[in-house]
Design a protein around this motif. Structure first.
Motif, short mmCIF file in Angstrom:
data_model
loop_
_atom_site.label_atom_id
_atom_site.label_comp_id
_atom_site.label_asym_id
_atom_site.label_seq_id
_atom_site.Cartn_x
_atom_site.Cartn_y
_atom_site.Cartn_z
N GLY A 135 18.44 26.71 -8.24
CA GLY A 135 18.23 25.80 -7.12
C GLY A 135 17.37 26.39 -6.03
O GLY A 135 16.57 25.70 -5.41
N SER A 136 17.48 27.68 -5.81
CA SER A 136 16.68 28.30 -4.76
C SER A 136 15.21 28.35 -5.15
O SER A 136 14.36 28.56 -4.32
CB SER A 136 17.20 29.72 -4.46
N ASP A 138 16.53 9.10 -7.09
CA ASP A 138 15.41 8.97 -6.18
C ASP A 138 14.10 9.35 -6.87
O ASP A 138 13.02 8.98 -6.42
CB ASP A 138 15.59 9.87 -4.95
N CYS A 139 14.21 10.11 -7.95
CA CYS A 139 13.03 10.59 -8.68
C CYS A 139 12.74 9.81 -9.95
O CYS A 139 11.59 9.71 -10.37
CB CYS A 139 13.21 12.06 -9.04
N GLY A 160 13.95 25.68 -6.57
CA GLY A 160 13.63 24.26 -6.62
C GLY A 160 13.90 23.63 -7.98
O GLY A 160 13.43 22.56 -8.27
N PHE A 166 19.19 18.18 -12.81
CA PHE A 166 19.83 17.44 -11.74
C PHE A 166 21.33 17.50 -11.90
O PHE A 166 21.85 17.57 -13.02
CB PHE A 166 19.40 15.96 -11.78
N ASP A 186 24.95 15.68 -10.03
CA ASP A 186 25.49 14.75 -9.04
C ASP A 186 26.94 14.47 -9.39
O ASP A 186 27.48 15.00 -10.36
CB ASP A 186 24.68 13.45 -8.99
N GLY A 245 13.05 18.80 -15.19
CA GLY A 245 13.94 18.98 -14.06
C GLY A 245 15.40 19.05 -14.48
O GLY A 245 15.78 18.59 -15.55
N VAL A 257 17.07 22.97 -9.45
CA VAL A 257 18.22 22.07 -9.51
C VAL A 257 18.15 21.13 -8.32
O VAL A 257 17.98 21.56 -7.19
CB VAL A 257 19.56 22.84 -9.48
N ARG A 258 18.27 19.83 -8.61
CA ARG A 258 18.18 18.84 -7.55
C ARG A 258 19.37 17.90 -7.64
O ARG A 258 20.01 17.80 -8.68
CB ARG A 258 16.88 18.04 -7.69
N TRP A 259 19.63 17.20 -6.56
CA TRP A 259 20.76 16.26 -6.49
C TRP A 259 20.30 14.81 -6.40
O TRP A 259 21.10 13.92 -6.20
CB TRP A 259 21.62 16.58 -5.27
N ASP A 260 19.00 14.55 -6.55
CA ASP A 260 18.46 13.21 -6.27
C ASP A 260 17.83 12.57 -7.51
O ASP A 260 16.74 12.00 -7.43
CB ASP A 260 17.47 13.28 -5.12
#
Length: 181
Positions: free
Chosen positions: A14-15, A25-26, A17, A111, A113, A109, A19-22
């Motif tokens: 994640g640091s 949105d993507c 970039g 992700f 959630d 990517g 791992v994302r939580w959106d």
């Protein structure tokens, strides 16, 4: 690895970039499964990020169909189970190590959630986190299904297929990766 090791691993990803939580949105995710296994389900997705596809070459006059097709992806969502985190970690490590070959699927990517209405409680170890990875969409299907429907390949097509397969295996072996399938 323990839960703490996994948490550190994903924090490190994640640091950078990764791992994302959106996810939603993507990508627009079509809820109908393209395929399903014991631990995951793969659905069709479409990128909502226009910048991702700028400069893409198009073969049609308008380019609309090609861009529509090109921004389609496979979204692999892991079912919530004890093994999910291990499976995600294993797949990410493999795809990251194997990247860089045209015959090896690309990872776009990672992700995570919470399923709707299931936000984590006090104990984050028990929070029902859902992991998804976004991958290159392979539209030709499985070789087995092609062969069962169309019969054996002719010599030229068989040779091209084997050349691509051996090239990908060589790529993996150079990176000290053994593929068990």
């Amino acid at each position: 690895g323990t839960y703490l090791d996994l948490k550190k691993f994903f924090f490190k990803l994640g640091s950078r970039g990764a791992v994302r939580w959106d996810l939603h949105d993507c990508y627009r995710v079509v809820p109908k499964a393209l395929g399903e296994g014991g631990y995951s389900m793969i659905c069709l997705g479409q990128s909502l990020i226009a910048d991702e596809w700028k400069g893409t070459n198009s073969t049609s006059e308008t380019g609309v169909q090609d861009v529509m097709r090109m921004n389609q992806v496979a979204v692999k969502t892991f079912k919530h189970c004890r093994e999910a985190e291990h499976l995600v970690r294993t797949e990410i490590v493999f795809l990251a190590a194997a990247r860089g070959h045209r015959n090896i699927i690309r990872l776009y990517g990672v992700f995570c959630d919470y399923p709707q209405g299931e936000q984590g409680g006090e104990d984050e170890q028990e929070a029902p986190v859902r992991w998804s990875i976004v991958l290159e969409l392979c539209t030709l299907g499985a070789l087995f299904h092609h062969l069962s429907q169309h019969g054996p390949l002719d010599n030229k097509d068989g040779a091209l297929l084997m050349k691509a397969l051996f090239s990908a295996l060589h790529h993996l072996h150079k990176r000290k990766i053994v593929h068990r399938d």
